[in-house]
Structure formats: C-alpha cells, structure tokens
Design a protein around this motif. Structure first.
Motif, mmCIF file in Angstrom:
data_model
loop_
_atom_site.group_PDB
_atom_site.id
_atom_site.type_symbol
_atom_site.label_atom_id
_atom_site.label_comp_id
_atom_site.label_asym_id
_atom_site.label_seq_id
_atom_site.Cartn_x
_atom_site.Cartn_y
_atom_site.Cartn_z
ATOM 1 N N GLY A 141 0.779 -1.246 0.107
ATOM 2 C CA GLY A 141 0.122 -0.121 -0.040
ATOM 3 C C GLY A 141 0.830 1.255 -0.063
ATOM 4 O O GLY A 141 1.894 1.250 0.484
ATOM 5 N N SER A 142 0.340 2.281 -0.495
ATOM 6 C CA SER A 142 0.950 3.676 -0.572
ATOM 7 C C SER A 142 0.141 4.689 -0.650
ATOM 8 O O SER A 142 -1.212 4.683 -1.420
ATOM 9 C CB SER A 142 1.979 3.553 -1.887
ATOM 10 O OG SER A 142 2.479 4.692 -1.976
ATOM 11 N N ALA A 143 0.457 5.832 -0.079
ATOM 12 C CA ALA A 143 -0.302 7.000 -0.167
ATOM 13 C C ALA A 143 0.263 7.601 -1.246
ATOM 14 O O ALA A 143 1.638 7.149 -1.680
ATOM 15 C CB ALA A 143 0.241 8.000 1.139
ATOM 16 N N PHE A 153 -8.270 4.020 -3.024
ATOM 17 C CA PHE A 153 -9.230 4.483 -1.872
ATOM 18 C C PHE A 153 -9.021 5.924 -1.693
ATOM 19 O O PHE A 153 -7.740 6.622 -1.731
ATOM 20 C CB PHE A 153 -8.963 3.662 -0.727
ATOM 21 C CG PHE A 153 -9.199 2.330 -0.461
ATOM 22 C CD1 PHE A 153 -10.287 1.693 -0.516
ATOM 23 C CD2 PHE A 153 -7.889 1.442 -0.868
ATOM 24 C CE1 PHE A 153 -10.565 0.174 -0.720
ATOM 25 C CE2 PHE A 153 -8.277 0.087 -0.694
ATOM 26 C CZ PHE A 153 -9.483 -0.446 -0.767
ATOM 27 N N ALA A 154 -10.189 6.590 -1.245
ATOM 28 C CA ALA A 154 -10.023 8.125 -0.912
ATOM 29 C C ALA A 154 -9.160 7.978 0.136
ATOM 30 O O ALA A 154 -9.021 7.177 0.999
ATOM 31 C CB ALA A 154 -11.657 8.597 -0.350
ATOM 32 N N GLY A 155 -8.551 9.269 0.324
ATOM 33 C CA GLY A 155 -7.525 9.394 1.530
ATOM 34 C C GLY A 155 -7.848 10.373 2.585
ATOM 35 O O GLY A 155 -9.054 10.848 2.622
ATOM 36 N N ARG A 156 -6.985 10.756 3.358
ATOM 37 C CA ARG A 156 -7.131 11.713 4.322
ATOM 38 C C ARG A 156 -6.157 12.916 4.230
ATOM 39 O O ARG A 156 -5.063 12.654 3.946
ATOM 40 C CB ARG A 156 -6.811 10.917 5.868
ATOM 41 C CG ARG A 156 -7.080 11.815 7.028
ATOM 42 C CD ARG A 156 -6.756 11.104 8.200
ATOM 43 N NE ARG A 156 -5.157 11.365 8.436
ATOM 44 C CZ ARG A 156 -4.651 10.496 9.224
ATOM 45 N NH1 ARG A 156 -5.110 9.837 10.035
ATOM 46 N NH2 ARG A 156 -3.286 10.914 9.633
ATOM 47 N N TRP A 190 -1.201 -7.811 -4.096
ATOM 48 C CA TRP A 190 -2.088 -6.718 -4.146
ATOM 49 C C TRP A 190 -1.596 -5.583 -4.035
ATOM 50 O O TRP A 190 -0.785 -5.444 -3.003
ATOM 51 C CB TRP A 190 -3.512 -7.104 -3.412
ATOM 52 C CG TRP A 190 -4.247 -8.474 -3.805
ATOM 53 C CD1 TRP A 190 -5.257 -8.477 -4.496
ATOM 54 C CD2 TRP A 190 -4.004 -9.670 -3.636
ATOM 55 N NE1 TRP A 190 -5.625 -9.549 -4.593
ATOM 56 C CE2 TRP A 190 -5.041 -10.554 -4.109
ATOM 57 C CE3 TRP A 190 -2.879 -10.459 -2.494
ATOM 58 C CZ2 TRP A 190 -4.998 -11.931 -3.966
ATOM 59 C CZ3 TRP A 190 -3.013 -11.810 -2.452
ATOM 60 C CH2 TRP A 190 -4.100 -12.534 -3.067
ATOM 61 N N LEU A 191 -2.053 -4.589 -4.569
ATOM 62 C CA LEU A 191 -1.412 -3.225 -4.506
ATOM 63 C C LEU A 191 -2.835 -2.210 -4.297
ATOM 64 O O LEU A 191 -3.647 -2.298 -5.045
ATOM 65 C CB LEU A 191 -0.786 -2.861 -5.653
ATOM 66 C CG LEU A 191 -0.294 -1.258 -5.976
ATOM 67 C CD1 LEU A 191 0.618 -1.113 -4.693
ATOM 68 C CD2 LEU A 191 0.192 -1.058 -7.133
ATOM 69 N N PHE A 192 -2.705 -1.312 -3.213
ATOM 70 C CA PHE A 192 -3.591 -0.307 -2.945
ATOM 71 C C PHE A 192 -2.894 1.110 -2.770
ATOM 72 O O PHE A 192 -1.637 0.971 -2.398
ATOM 73 C CB PHE A 192 -4.504 -0.468 -1.876
ATOM 74 C CG PHE A 192 -4.041 -0.322 -0.356
ATOM 75 C CD1 PHE A 192 -4.199 0.868 0.215
ATOM 76 C CD2 PHE A 192 -3.327 -1.597 0.178
ATOM 77 C CE1 PHE A 192 -3.912 1.222 1.328
ATOM 78 C CE2 PHE A 192 -2.911 -1.209 1.563
ATOM 79 C CZ PHE A 192 -3.062 0.087 2.148
ATOM 80 N N TRP A 193 -3.637 2.147 -3.144
ATOM 81 C CA TRP A 193 -3.046 3.573 -2.897
ATOM 82 C C TRP A 193 -4.219 4.242 -2.685
ATOM 83 O O TRP A 193 -5.691 4.212 -3.024
ATOM 84 C CB TRP A 193 -2.419 4.031 -4.068
ATOM 85 C CG TRP A 193 -3.299 3.914 -5.538
ATOM 86 C CD1 TRP A 193 -3.450 2.922 -6.243
ATOM 87 C CD2 TRP A 193 -3.983 5.009 -5.893
ATOM 88 N NE1 TRP A 193 -4.122 3.345 -7.270
ATOM 89 C CE2 TRP A 193 -4.658 4.727 -7.195
ATOM 90 C CE3 TRP A 193 -3.940 6.441 -5.535
ATOM 91 C CZ2 TRP A 193 -5.192 5.508 -7.934
ATOM 92 C CZ3 TRP A 193 -4.879 7.111 -6.592
ATOM 93 C CH2 TRP A 193 -5.333 6.803 -7.647
ATOM 94 N N SER A 194 -3.869 5.489 -1.761
ATOM 95 C CA SER A 194 -4.844 6.406 -1.271
ATOM 96 C C SER A 194 -4.560 7.519 -1.900
ATOM 97 O O SER A 194 -3.330 8.007 -1.896
ATOM 98 C CB SER A 194 -4.909 6.235 0.019
ATOM 99 O OG SER A 194 -3.845 6.815 0.829
#
Length: 172
Positions: A52-54, A116-119, A81-85
């Motif tokens: 995962g990564s911002a 994914f939406a972030g903060r 699997w890879l996700f990013w925000s």
C-alpha cells in the motif's frame, strides 16, 4: 497463509488502511506480518503480499517503489495486491491514476489494484506540503471509507483460500 502487509505512509492515514487489511486477514486465520517497506529485507518467507502507498505529488511513496525495485522478482513469484490512497474532497477529486501505479503493478504481477479515498490533515503537513495543498486546492478532511477497505481485504482472503484449495488439489 503467511502474508506480508507493507505500507508506505508519511502521515499515517494509509498505514491505518493497511492495518485494517492486516486485521481482516489475521481474523480470517492468516499469519500476517506488518512491516514498513524500508524494513523488508526479503519476501521469500511469505506466501502473498499486500502493498500500500499514499500518493504524493502524483506518485506512489518512495518506500514502496524502492521495495518493488529491490524485490520485484520475489514478489512476482507470489500473489500480490496493491492499493493506494489519494483523492480527497466532497465530492472526491477525480481519481487520476499515478503513472507509477501501472508500472509497479506490472513489476510485481499484481492480482488486484485498488484506489481508496484518502485523508488530509493540514496540521500534519510541513510548510512545502501546505503550499502544494494550497496550490491544488485540496480539501482537508478524512474521506476514507474503512468499510470499503475491509470489504476489499475480505476479497483478498477469498482469493487466498481459493489459491490454497487449488494448491491442495494439485498435490494429489
């Protein structure tokens, strides 16, 4: 299965998403190691990985990109699997896929890639980050949907279980 969850997050919001993924997989019975990308020396001891990564200035964080540069061959040998925000605001800014997401996903043979939406919390930002946020008119706030992250992690668990069943049937 033994699963590596490795997330690059400067201010902690994306790391919290990784913790949600790790908790779901752990609750499903997997042996999960949460290790920052800079601390991952080897992935040979893992059956699968979630990275995962911002996103900063339109790119994945350096930590996850460096991990992939160092261990792409090993990562390709297992499901990844890879996700990013990133996107923030109401309505959320249009998700622009960072150029390096496709490159990183291809390098590791990612089975799935998810945004994914972030903060965005201004108080956590340094002066140059605040200037950039002002320049792009980013709206501060927490736009993450952790239920969406949980659902995605449940899907990963289903895929891991299917892979384990396939491996068991191939053994006979």
């Amino acid at each position: 299965m033994r699963v590596l969850v490795s997330v690059s997050s400067r201010h902690g919001g994306t790391r919290e998403m990784g913790q949600v993924v790790a908790a779901v997989l752990r609750d499903a019975g997997h042996d999960v190691a949460e290790i920052g990308p800079d601390e991952v020396e080897d992935v040979a001891g893992y059956d699968a990985a979630v990275l995962g990564s911002a996103v900063y200035v339109g790119r994945l964080a350096l930590g996850v990109r460096d991990l992939v540069d160092r261990r792409a061959g090993q990562l390709r040998e297992r499901p990844v699997w890879l996700f990013w925000s990133g996107p923030v605001g109401e309505p959320a800014t249009a998700p622009v896929v960072p150029d390096d997401v496709t490159e990183v996903a291809k390098a590791v043979g990612a089975r799935g890639v998810r945004m994914f939406a972030g903060r965005l919390e201004r108080a956590e930002l340094n002066i140059s980050e605040r200037a950039l946020v002002a320049l792009v008119h980013a709206q501060p706030g927490d736009y993450r949907d952790l239920e969406e992250v949980r659902d995605w992690a449940l899907g990963i668990d289903e895929e891991l279980r299917a892979l384990a069943r396939d491996a068991d049937s191939d053994a006979f």
